[in-house]
Design an enzyme around this catalytic site. Sequence first.
Site, short mmCIF file in Angstrom:
data_model
loop_
_atom_site.label_atom_id
_atom_site.label_comp_id
_atom_site.label_asym_id
_atom_site.label_seq_id
_atom_site.Cartn_x
_atom_site.Cartn_y
_atom_site.Cartn_z
CE1 TYR A 120 11.46 -5.07 -114.01
CE2 TYR A 120 12.85 -3.18 -114.49
CZ TYR A 120 12.71 -4.49 -114.06
OH TYR A 120 13.82 -5.20 -113.67
CG ASP A 171 10.21 3.47 -110.55
OD1 ASP A 171 11.24 4.15 -110.78
OD2 ASP A 171 10.15 2.25 -110.75
CE LYS A 207 17.01 1.78 -116.21
NZ LYS A 207 15.69 1.34 -115.79
C1 PLP Z 1 15.34 0.25 -114.74
C2 PLP Z 1 14.21 0.55 -113.84
C3 PLP Z 1 14.18 0.11 -112.51
C4 PLP Z 1 15.22 -0.80 -111.95
O1 PLP Z 1 16.48 -0.23 -111.90
P1 PLP Z 1 17.76 -1.22 -111.84
O2 PLP Z 1 18.90 -0.28 -111.65
O3 PLP Z 1 17.76 -1.95 -113.15
O4 PLP Z 1 17.55 -2.12 -110.69
C5 PLP Z 1 13.16 0.54 -111.70
N1 PLP Z 1 12.18 1.33 -112.18
C6 PLP Z 1 12.16 1.75 -113.45
C7 PLP Z 1 11.08 2.67 -113.91
C8 PLP Z 1 13.16 1.36 -114.34
O5 PLP Z 1 13.10 1.75 -115.61
#
Ligand code: PLP
Length: 424
Positions: free
Chosen positions: A141, A236, A264
């Site tokens: 994701y 990511d 985060k």
């Molecule tokens: C939570 C998450 C996102 C998105 O971040 P948001 O601040 O919710 O837009 C992108 N990549 C990963 C791996 C995530 O866990």
Amino acid sequence: MNSEALFEESLKYLVGGVNSPVRAFRGMGRTPFFTERASGCRLYTCDGKELIDLVCSWGPALFGHNNGHIKKAVAEALEKGTSFGTPSEGELKMAKLVCEMIPCAEKVRMTNSGTEATMSAVRLARGYTGRDRIVKFSGCYHGHVDSLLVKAGSGALTFGNPDSAGVPEALAKLTSVLPFNDLKAVEDLFSRCGNEIACVILEPYPANTGLLIPDSGYLAELRKICTKYGALLIFDEVITGFRIGPGGAQARDGVIPDLCALGKIIGGGLPVGAFCGKRKIMDNIAPLGKVYQAGTLSGNPLAMAAGAAALEKIRSENPYESLERKSAQVVKAALEAAIKKGIPLQAPQAGSLFSFFFNENPIKNCDDAMNSSRELYSKFFKLCLDSGLYLAPSPFEICFMSCAHSDSDVDKVSEIISDAISKI
Ligand SMILES: *Cc1c(COP(=O)(O)O)cnc(C)c1O
């Protein structure tokens, strides 16, 4: 109002009663609880209940909720103003910390969310390489970016179909989705159209299908393939960034991507994201280059203060050994209880991240994860919640240990989890 009444009222005004879908507890057969306040590793609900929290705001609360040090930094920044719309020193401090801590980071651009970070990193990769096609992995994701909301079709090499209504098929077609931990699939795709691929984006330790662990050498091979074909490798690390170690998975595994998305934890509990990478690539962003990216509230002084306070605390305390030990204790207790009960359980762990799959076989990719029992997880979730432990309300989310979980909290968590497994 109690949670039940608040949720009923919220359903009238907010879509599904929530501002992010998984909070609705769908699939868990419960209405969600509303949190009144949070402190340390505990949530206090509007129903007067106290819960030990293993969700930690989906990762950001590395030091637990409402940490005193971070709160003080925000309060000090608040005195000076909430938003300037001009450069401010907090942004420089944050950027320096990121460049010092994350191996691939030579330059940084701050955003307001992880979604913006991955979206911009992919745009930059396309702008830099002059190529349109991108590669992602099933189950990873990357926020709700159009071209990244694409999962695998059945065949490993099929080009993507959109996962969400509203994502144009023409866009989804540019996203190739491959199974995680399958190097041959990557090699085959690159041998067919490697020169059209702008980037490979992945969570190095995927943490949005439960937790997946990369096979030994997998990340290093991806690095080699990308380099060979001139495609950018994007990690990511929105979750893994400051969860799996101070320098993220790239420092832990010694594989350096071209670009990295963060989020985060980097906001210390406020809404922040960032992307960073090699100077010669990052300098293609406006105002230096032709790839446009902007944000009215990007680099917000309150968010910078919270984030920098969190990163400084990480540097001075290096809490990862303790986080890893506490997480391992919980995982061990769960596995022992499952053996005793005779139910199949897989509980992968990396750093402060771990997850529970009710499955007989080891989980290597998204398909394996999907074959786990949702029914058992839902029972497990409810038993834990009723005993005062909040786990993610989905079998495909993970658990986050925090520094605020004391040894006695961890004992309690282990006990609740073992007990829940024995009653499933
Ligand atoms: C939570 C998450 C996102 C998105 O971040 P948001 O601040 O919710 O837009 C992108 N990549 C990963 C791996 C995530 O866990």
